[in-house]
Scaffold this active site. Sequence first.
Site, PDB file in Angstrom:
ATOM      1  N   ASP A  84     -28.690   5.320  10.637  1.00 39.67           N
ATOM      2  CA  ASP A  84     -29.872   4.531  11.016  1.00 39.67           C
ATOM      3  C   ASP A  84     -31.127   5.366  10.790  1.00 39.67           C
ATOM      4  OD1 ASP A  84     -28.324   2.293  12.167  1.00 39.67           O
ATOM      5  OD2 ASP A  84     -27.762   3.758  13.676  1.00 39.67           O
ATOM      6  N   GLU A 133      -2.642  -9.199   2.736  1.00 40.18           N
ATOM      7  CA  GLU A 133      -3.103  -9.755   4.023  1.00 40.18           C
ATOM      8  C   GLU A 133      -4.613  -9.627   4.194  1.00 40.18           C
ATOM      9  OE1 GLU A 133      -1.821  -6.848   3.560  1.00 40.18           O
ATOM     10  OE2 GLU A 133      -2.633  -5.373   4.978  1.00 40.18           O
ATOM     11  N   ASP A 154     -24.425  -8.089  14.313  1.00 44.07           N
ATOM     12  CA  ASP A 154     -24.800  -7.203  15.420  1.00 44.07           C
ATOM     13  C   ASP A 154     -24.493  -7.972  16.703  1.00 44.07           C
ATOM     14  OD1 ASP A 154     -25.740  -5.497  13.516  1.00 44.07           O
ATOM     15  OD2 ASP A 154     -27.858  -5.743  13.974  1.00 44.07           O
ATOM     16  N   CYS A 205       0.834  -1.208   0.000  1.00 41.37           N
ATOM     17  CA  CYS A 205       0.000   0.000   0.000  1.00 41.37           C
ATOM     18  C   CYS A 205       0.866   1.255   0.000  1.00 41.37           C
ATOM     19  CB  CYS A 205      -0.978  -0.038   1.172  1.00 41.37           C
ATOM     20  SG  CYS A 205      -2.278   1.189   1.003  1.00 41.37           S
ATOM     21  N   HIS A 248      -3.776  -4.980  -0.545  1.00 43.46           N
ATOM     22  CA  HIS A 248      -3.409  -5.582   0.738  1.00 43.46           C
ATOM     23  C   HIS A 248      -3.454  -7.102   0.619  1.00 43.46           C
ATOM     24  CE1 HIS A 248      -3.314  -1.993   3.324  1.00 43.46           C
ATOM     25  NE2 HIS A 248      -4.050  -1.500   2.353  1.00 43.46           N
TER      26      HIS A 248
HETATM   27  O1  1PR Z   1     -24.284   4.823  17.666  1.00 48.08           O
HETATM   28  O2  1PR Z   1     -21.846   4.798  17.206  1.00 48.08           O
HETATM   29  O3  1PR Z   1     -22.780   3.544  19.130  1.00 48.08           O
HETATM   30  O4  1PR Z   1     -23.152   2.786  16.807  1.00 48.08           O
HETATM   31  C1  1PR Z   1     -24.109   1.814  17.065  1.00 48.08           C
HETATM   32  C2  1PR Z   1     -24.175   0.925  15.868  1.00 48.08           C
HETATM   33  O5  1PR Z   1     -25.009  -0.179  16.186  1.00 48.08           O
HETATM   34  C3  1PR Z   1     -24.769   1.616  14.665  1.00 48.08           C
HETATM   35  O6  1PR Z   1     -24.024   1.277  13.526  1.00 48.08           O
HETATM   36  C4  1PR Z   1     -26.178   1.042  14.560  1.00 48.08           C
HETATM   37  O7  1PR Z   1     -26.536   0.850  13.206  1.00 48.08           O
HETATM   38  C5  1PR Z   1     -26.041  -0.302  15.241  1.00 48.08           C
HETATM   39  N1  1PR Z   1     -27.249  -0.699  15.972  1.00 48.08           N
HETATM   40  C6  1PR Z   1     -27.670  -0.180  17.126  1.00 48.08           C
HETATM   41  N2  1PR Z   1     -28.797  -0.820  17.515  1.00 48.08           N
HETATM   42  C7  1PR Z   1     -29.066  -1.735  16.598  1.00 48.08           C
HETATM   43  C8  1PR Z   1     -30.179  -2.676  16.615  1.00 48.08           C
HETATM   44  O8  1PR Z   1     -30.399  -3.461  15.687  1.00 48.08           O
HETATM   45  N3  1PR Z   1     -30.963  -2.654  17.686  1.00 48.08           N
HETATM   46  N4  1PR Z   1     -28.033  -2.426  14.534  1.00 48.08           N
HETATM   47  C9  1PR Z   1     -28.106  -1.668  15.606  1.00 48.08           C
HETATM   48  C10 1PR Z   1     -28.114  -1.967  13.343  1.00 48.08           C
HETATM   49  C11 1PR Z   1     -28.624  -2.806  11.299  1.00 48.08           C
HETATM   50  C12 1PR Z   1     -27.675  -3.647  10.613  1.00 48.08           C
HETATM   51  C13 1PR Z   1     -28.318  -4.919  10.188  1.00 48.08           C
HETATM   52  C14 1PR Z   1     -28.881  -4.645   8.832  1.00 48.08           C
HETATM   53  C15 1PR Z   1     -29.076  -5.859   8.004  1.00 48.08           C
HETATM   54  N5  1PR Z   1     -28.549  -3.047  12.685  1.00 48.08           N
HETATM   55  O9  1PR Z   1     -26.609  -3.934  11.399  1.00 48.08           O
HETATM   56  O10 1PR Z   1     -27.333  -5.842  10.233  1.00 48.08           O
HETATM   57  O11 1PR Z   1     -30.104  -3.935   8.961  1.00 48.08           O
HETATM   58  O12 1PR Z   1     -30.039  -6.665   8.586  1.00 48.08           O
HETATM   59  P1  1PR Z   1     -30.927  -7.654   7.699  1.00 48.08           P
HETATM   60  O13 1PR Z   1     -30.093  -8.093   6.555  1.00 48.08           O
HETATM   61  O14 1PR Z   1     -31.246  -8.787   8.612  1.00 48.08           O
HETATM   62  O15 1PR Z   1     -32.131  -6.877   7.298  1.00 48.08           O
HETATM   63  P2  1PR Z   1     -23.016   4.073  17.747  1.00 48.08           P
END
Ligand code: 1PR
Length: 578
Positions: free
Chosen positions: A433, A227, A275, A120, A225
């Site tokens: 979000d 790696e 998640d 890189c 990269h």
């Molecule tokens: O605010 O900087 O602490 O970051 C928190 C992070 O955690 C953010 O990126 C936020 O999107 C994520 N988050 C917080 N709560 C939730 C929750 O689900 N209760 N998850 C959450 C976000 C969305 C995606 C999910 C997709 C695909 N979840 O991660 O994986 O929607 O899902 P699918 O294919 O099943 O539809 P901070």
Amino acid sequence: MEAVNITSLGSMLPIKLFMAPQSISGQKSHNIRCASNREDNVVTLLDYGAGNVRSVRNAIRLLNFNIQDVKKPEDILEAKRLVFPGVGAFAAAMDILNKTGMAEALREYIKNDRPFLGICLGLQLLFEYSEENGPVKGLGVIPGAVGRFDSSTGLRVPHIGWNALQIQKSSAILEGVQGHHVYFVHSYRAMPSNDNNEWVSATCNYGGGFIAAVEKGNVHAVQFHPEKSSNVGLDILKGFLTGNRSDSVKSSDLAENQPLKHASTLAKRVIACLDVRANNKGDLVVTKGDQYDVREHSEEREVRNLGKPVELAGQYYKDGADEVTFLNITGFRDFPLGDLPMLEVLRRTSENVFVPLTIGGGIRDFTDKDGRYYSSLEVASEYFRSGADKISIGSDAVYAAEEYIKTGVKMGTTSLEQISYVYGNQAVVVSIDPRRVYLNSPKDVPFKTVELTHPGPKGEKYAWYQCTVNGGREGRPIGAYELAKAVEDLGAGEILLNCIDCDGQGQGFDIDLVKLISEAVNIPVIASSGAGAVEHFSAVFKQTSTSAALAAGIFHRREVPIMAVKEHLRIQGTEVRI
Ligand code: 1PR
């Protein structure tokens, strides 16, 4: 630029970690044969402390080589083989190399045709100049200058993802990889010219051909990269370390694959997202929300448990994921540096997963109950040190964007700006979000609206996408469009675009939203939320200019294998890494 020092955080583990006992179930996650234990299996590594080289170390160790770190210029001159994974900005790197006398030693080592592999920035530094915050003088080994990709034509910069190698000359370490995709993440590149022609061993196509690899005698350097480039990259690295590329090609399954003649440019990425949070028993589990509600509908309201983070990440790597993302979804309330198991998850994952790892959740300034202050930069640094290639900021980026839109001033003090300044914007993802708010008229709100493809529940024709913080719990007075543009300005290198309405629904991505955001910015966008079938991936790539598509539920529940998604995309004419 200096690496940030994080004081030891002690060994208090607030929550139990669910972890595979050894490496990932003790299984090999690739077909690379490790080098035999030879006397001379030492690799000298030039790590000047500017960023994460954990993955390079892990890859070298996986190939059964021992690492000796360069501490003084003489260590370079005495090296049997030298790996130089350049990290950070060009000027800062040259500054360190010049001040420590390493620049002179490197020139001498290379002039003597000693075995060298630059990675890189380690390739860029070989050139005469770079435009990055410059012109700044490089080592001057190769004629030519390093310039920025031109985004004025709509090219997304940084160049992030898997691009197909075009081999330009017979190469000791690139044999057999014509048309194979390898992983890049950079905004600057060197261009082939008559002056440096004899060096160029491979190019890639991104807004024109740029230099992907150089080679002369025993001196090699790659812009990508290895790696992070899965089996192909590990094979290339092994070729350099053992000096025996042909054996390595024969021993791996590369040789069994047809050369990917169709592969010609940046592939669309398929990303697996995990998640992660603690369940009611305190175990760290992969969970999955239904419009962000991650608890079962039973009376106990248990956190949905879909597996163990390290094991699942390892499985997705083997299954062909182009990237793995961890979101520490309770990071907004559980400070991540108190949440040591999450760091351990990253460390363990990076030992076995050789594609990029992104981690998000809880990246912000924090003062703990004892009054100890941690900056967001410290939090990010600890994530990088533990194996992350990119960090993702959610809530804190929303506050930063709101302030920026209000004042029009870049304070330089937000987490987004600071982390991007130190690690480069390619290392900073902003996770959005948003929730759909239906409208009868676009004039009803001061935010950018979309005309909906499918009208709202009461026949509304329009919607705006309201940003939320704290895992969707609080709506903020800012739209996804306004946020995306603001964070691009503040230094984000990529956008992870979720949609609360679609999350876990399996009905497809929100094409209106993905189109809105991917047309608003020049940085890569990752479409997320709603994937339920392979057709949803081809739809989002055909109808929008998104760079990647991310899914969680369908992979966790094993409804659709990652390779089925890729095979479908390939048949549909979308370039993917197979
Ligand atoms: O605010 O900087 O602490 O970051 C928190 C992070 O955690 C953010 O990126 C936020 O999107 C994520 N988050 C917080 N709560 C939730 C929750 O689900 N209760 N998850 C959450 C976000 C969305 C995606 C999910 C997709 C695909 N979840 O991660 O994986 O929607 O899902 P699918 O294919 O099943 O539809 P901070």
